[in-house]
Write an enzyme that holds these catalytic residues in place. Sequence first.
Site, PDB file in Angstrom:
ATOM      1  N   LEU A  72       0.796  -1.124  -0.002  1.00 18.81           N
ATOM      2  CA  LEU A  72       0.050   0.116  -0.001  1.00 18.81           C
ATOM      3  C   LEU A  72       0.922   1.157  -0.003  1.00 18.81           C
ATOM      4  O   LEU A  72       1.739   1.405   0.994  1.00 18.81           O
ATOM      5  CB  LEU A  72      -0.869   0.125   1.082  1.00 18.81           C
ATOM      6  CG  LEU A  72      -2.114   0.904   1.314  1.00 18.81           C
ATOM      7  CD1 LEU A  72      -2.859   1.053   0.323  1.00 18.81           C
ATOM      8  CD2 LEU A  72      -2.636   0.793   2.529  1.00 18.81           C
ATOM      9  N   GLY A 113       1.792  -5.296   8.236  1.00 15.20           N
ATOM     10  CA  GLY A 113       1.931  -4.009   7.804  1.00 15.20           C
ATOM     11  C   GLY A 113       1.000  -3.474   6.747  1.00 15.20           C
ATOM     12  O   GLY A 113      -0.359  -3.681   6.954  1.00 15.20           O
ATOM     13  N   ASP A 114       1.639  -3.094   5.735  1.00 15.51           N
ATOM     14  CA  ASP A 114       1.040  -2.377   4.575  1.00 15.51           C
ATOM     15  C   ASP A 114       1.195  -3.278   3.459  1.00 15.51           C
ATOM     16  O   ASP A 114       0.987  -2.908   2.352  1.00 15.51           O
ATOM     17  CB  ASP A 114       1.187  -1.049   4.457  1.00 15.51           C
ATOM     18  CG  ASP A 114       2.891  -1.007   4.068  1.00 15.51           C
ATOM     19  OD1 ASP A 114       3.472  -1.680   4.193  1.00 15.51           O
ATOM     20  OD2 ASP A 114       3.149   0.303   3.775  1.00 15.51           O
ATOM     21  N   GLU A 115       1.514  -4.497   3.655  1.00 15.73           N
ATOM     22  CA  GLU A 115       1.732  -5.576   2.667  1.00 15.73           C
ATOM     23  C   GLU A 115       0.851  -6.579   2.621  1.00 15.73           C
ATOM     24  O   GLU A 115       0.161  -7.150   3.504  1.00 15.73           O
ATOM     25  CB  GLU A 115       3.006  -6.319   2.784  1.00 15.73           C
ATOM     26  CG  GLU A 115       4.186  -5.044   3.040  1.00 15.73           C
ATOM     27  CD  GLU A 115       5.657  -5.798   3.425  1.00 15.73           C
ATOM     28  OE1 GLU A 115       6.626  -5.225   2.955  1.00 15.73           O
ATOM     29  OE2 GLU A 115       5.484  -6.720   3.871  1.00 15.73           O
TER      30      GLU A 115
END
Length: 183
Positions: A72, A113-115
Amino acid sequence: MTVNDADLARENDRLRALVAELEGRIERLERLADSDTLTPLANRRFFLRAVERAVAQLARHGTASALLFIDLDRLKEINDAHGHGAGDEALIHTAWVLREKVRASDVVARLGGDEFGVLLEYADAEAGEEKAAALRQAVAARPLHGRIPIGVSIGVTALRPADTPEAALARADEAMYRAKRSA
């Protein structure tokens, strides 16, 4: 002390009910162990097992699968500008878009996280690249709350017969960083 048939029947009924309750608890715990705590997706543990199964299918039957590693973009900027609640909403929003835009047989997971990861079964690298382009477009077309732009960088790799889940993820991760640098 003698046990009669009625006592045995009651005890059997009680034990059957207890077994059913425990089986239900085990099922709920297994679901929790494989689910991401924030998004409506599977977690990294579940995803790695799915990749491992896909590699085994490839090695045994030649069934191609593509792995997408998704990051992201600018989550820190969203957090800084709109608060961490908006960052969490961006993750959840992105998860829903990803799930909505793949087949039910594909696996979508939040890796941390953002993955995110997407495992496309019965898809080669070319099909993976096409799906990655469609996912980038779908995410960009749906800003959070209609006003906060969201973007993703996606790396794609085809699974190989001798892959470990970690090796395939590392290749897709490197491809994602190449995509991020070229954007």
